[in-house]
Design a protein around this motif. Sequence first.
Motif, PDB file in Angstrom:
ATOM      1  N   ILE A 535     -12.497 -61.876  22.434  1.00 24.67           N
ATOM      2  CA  ILE A 535     -12.258 -60.598  23.477  1.00 24.67           C
ATOM      3  C   ILE A 535     -12.047 -59.110  22.570  1.00 24.67           C
ATOM      4  N   GLY A 536     -12.602 -59.256  21.788  1.00 26.30           N
ATOM      5  CA  GLY A 536     -12.223 -58.238  20.527  1.00 26.30           C
ATOM      6  C   GLY A 536     -10.919 -58.234  19.489  1.00 26.30           C
ATOM      7  N   ALA A 537     -10.946 -58.833  19.810  1.00 24.88           N
ATOM      8  CA  ALA A 537      -9.180 -59.546  18.860  1.00 24.88           C
ATOM      9  C   ALA A 537      -9.027 -60.673  17.695  1.00 24.88           C
ATOM     10  N   MET A 538      -7.754 -60.785  16.981  1.00 26.53           N
ATOM     11  CA  MET A 538      -8.038 -62.141  15.997  1.00 26.53           C
ATOM     12  C   MET A 538      -6.377 -62.703  16.443  1.00 26.53           C
ATOM     13  N   GLY A 640     -13.409 -55.247  24.773  1.00 26.31           N
ATOM     14  CA  GLY A 640     -13.774 -56.783  24.655  1.00 26.31           C
ATOM     15  C   GLY A 640     -12.395 -57.337  25.661  1.00 26.31           C
ATOM     16  N   GLN A 641     -11.411 -56.705  26.399  1.00 26.66           N
ATOM     17  CA  GLN A 641     -10.645 -56.585  27.569  1.00 26.66           C
ATOM     18  C   GLN A 641     -10.837 -55.647  28.449  1.00 26.66           C
ATOM     19  N   SER A 646     -13.358 -57.445  34.094  1.00 30.17           N
ATOM     20  CA  SER A 646     -14.351 -57.102  34.901  1.00 30.17           C
ATOM     21  C   SER A 646     -15.718 -58.728  34.881  1.00 30.17           C
ATOM     22  N   LYS A 647     -14.747 -59.920  34.159  1.00 29.01           N
ATOM     23  CA  LYS A 647     -15.801 -61.374  34.619  1.00 29.01           C
ATOM     24  C   LYS A 647     -17.333 -60.564  34.252  1.00 29.01           C
ATOM     25  N   ARG A 648     -17.427 -59.864  32.546  1.00 30.73           N
ATOM     26  CA  ARG A 648     -18.761 -59.686  32.594  1.00 30.73           C
ATOM     27  C   ARG A 648     -18.760 -60.315  31.392  1.00 30.73           C
ATOM     28  N   LYS A 649     -19.833 -60.511  30.238  1.00 30.77           N
ATOM     29  CA  LYS A 649     -19.661 -60.753  28.977  1.00 30.77           C
ATOM     30  C   LYS A 649     -20.445 -59.427  28.311  1.00 30.77           C
ATOM     31  N   PRO A 650     -19.232 -59.046  27.421  1.00 28.70           N
ATOM     32  CA  PRO A 650     -19.344 -58.213  26.949  1.00 28.70           C
ATOM     33  C   PRO A 650     -20.404 -57.525  25.926  1.00 28.70           C
ATOM     34  N   VAL A 651     -20.158 -56.080  25.422  1.00 30.21           N
ATOM     35  CA  VAL A 651     -21.549 -55.885  24.724  1.00 30.21           C
ATOM     36  C   VAL A 651     -20.727 -55.105  23.008  1.00 30.21           C
ATOM     37  N   TRP A 652     -21.065 -54.977  22.551  1.00 29.64           N
ATOM     38  CA  TRP A 652     -20.444 -55.604  21.638  1.00 29.64           C
ATOM     39  C   TRP A 652     -21.020 -53.977  20.483  1.00 29.64           C
ATOM     40  N   ALA A 653     -20.381 -53.081  19.811  1.00 31.74           N
ATOM     41  CA  ALA A 653     -20.076 -52.239  19.036  1.00 31.74           C
ATOM     42  C   ALA A 653     -20.215 -52.400  17.632  1.00 31.74           C
ATOM     43  N   GLY A 654     -19.948 -52.631  17.465  1.00 33.15           N
ATOM     44  CA  GLY A 654     -19.360 -53.330  15.883  1.00 33.15           C
ATOM     45  C   GLY A 654     -18.350 -51.315  14.843  1.00 33.15           C
ATOM     46  N   ARG A 655     -17.627 -51.370  15.892  1.00 30.22           N
ATOM     47  CA  ARG A 655     -17.002 -50.097  16.160  1.00 30.22           C
ATOM     48  C   ARG A 655     -15.620 -50.201  16.413  1.00 30.22           C
TER      49      ARG A 655
END
Length: 655
Positions: A535-538, A640-641, A646-655
């Motif tokens: 979810i984009g965290a750590m 990620g949140q 939204s119960k969908r696959k995230p699209v990562w931007a790397g930023r």
Amino acid sequence: MAEKVGIVGAGTMGHGIAELCAISGYDVVLADVGHEILEKAMEKIRWSIGKLESSRALVENPGIILSRIRTTTELRELAGSKYIIEAVKEKIEVKRQVLRKLDSLMGPECIFFSNTSTIPITELASMTGREEIFAGLHFSNPPVKNPLVEVIRGKKTSARTVGEARSFAISLGKEVIVVDKDLPGFLVNRLNDRLFTEALLMLGEGVTFREIDALLRFRMNFSMGVFELMDFVGIDTVLNAKTEMIGHGFNTSPSEKLSGLVEKGMLGMKTGKGFYKYQKPSVYSRPLIQPSGRMFRVNPVRLFATVINETAWMIRNKAASPDDIEKAMLLAMNWPEGPLSIADRLGIDNIVGELNSLHSSTGESRYIPDSLLLEKQRHGDNGLLSGKGFREWPFASEDIGPVKFQRIDSFALITLNRPEKLNSLSEELWSGIRIALEKALQDPDIRSAIITGAGRAFSAGDDIQMMRSWKGSADAKRWLDKYASPLIDLLASFPKPLISAVNGVAFGGGAEINLLFDVVVAADSAVFSFSESLIGAMPPIASSFGIAVTGRRLLPYLLTGDWMAPEKAKELGLVDVVTDDEMTLMVAMEYANRLSRAAPLSIQSIKSVANLHRTGVQPEARFSQNELIILSSSEDFAEGQEAFLSKRKPVWAGR
């Protein structure tokens, strides 16, 4: 002049009672059918008195004590005795012959006692013409050392005779309980048979005798396992007692297992082999019983349900008082707690449920729950977790927002109580856990704390709605400083033992806080995941404290967010015990009970040293928390949140 006691039967119990009476100042005449039997009995008495002298347990010279014992093969030499104690074989015909002969030889004032362990006193008394002055006087083995005597009232036994029996037993230095109903097996052996029977039946349910004994020894603090005890007593003795009790109407189950062992001559310690093997026949030694993970698969409710049901029946029918029942099993059998205390710890509602299940599957009437148990369940008096069962327990309960705090006996039970949100860690929940722990810390009577989750989850991790509301790193820092860090610091330095009972999912922060507990008990249904990377965290706790505990073995799970089964978590050192779902909290409470028996200062010292390792990684913990703050302002964190909600696959931007 010393009073005279006549004892018939020079076996293990007879010669032990004779020795005890002589030590207590009585003149004793010990009778049996042969001189060789009597000489062997005297050899054992001399050996025992020698051991007592070497341990400085005697107040008189051994020679004086031994001079009080006379042996005979003639029953008429017992004439003039104030008391007669019958201790012959547990065979009804043998007892009938002896009692009738004694009745014809003794004076009308002589009081008769029988040391029978199973045969009803009323039946034995009817063999004589002195039913009003006939009572049961059941010594526990070995009579010299075991502190308990059961006084059993027959149907016609007078109150004066019961009083005489009590006074006599007290003069021997014994604790006395009175059994007011003449039941097969009386009290101790009746409850023992319930325990023996269910343990034997459980062997056919996929449980081994070693696992059952390990449960008793290492989870429940019993001094002996039930199969170890049967070997010690003698498997033939156990079988004979069971057969006699069945013959006199006791509703118990015969045992093919015991019969088979007796047929093979495997009688336990005395033959060198029973359930366990021994180095030498008749030489006392303890079998090797070791703790194992399998012992946490054995349900003590299954083992003790009929013991507790029988106890309830005896109380309701006024066979014995609750206090006497507790005392009997504590003293005679050296149980760590009496059956009523065990019932309260296991939960009366759980006992009733188990009995109903057994009755439904077997149709056996002994499994029908006693009305006293049903009444307690109906009133919510289920034992420890309700503050009241057969006895009252220290208990207090309050809600701290979404956290339930309960002070139960010697421990605090802290329940994450947002089941509709899978106990996700909101700000209120972080704060509530901390406040609850502070309350536990301030209470000197609380020795440990258990943390668990309500419903089908321990905790699904940090509340995503809360994290989604952050507008940037400032909000993340505020959350860490005000809610997360104070709890993490408290857990890392908490001076009392912390136990978790992990039921269901433990994801994200819900998995991480378990790394700061001292004992982690996980249900079969538990699933662990350090899912923050998804979810984009750590995971700030796992990447600092967790790596310090497990090394790089945890790293793949932190990087991928993969799920971890409880057995794998145990392999990695995150979990200590894996057990069935219905036993998770029970096992955690067993740990709390064992911790309450340890020296408080010792626990404090151990925790102080252990906490040094946790506080020693504070720099890494602060660094990891700062990394989370940095991530919270990234586009990937926001994505990620949003994707999770939204119960969908995230699209990562790397930023």
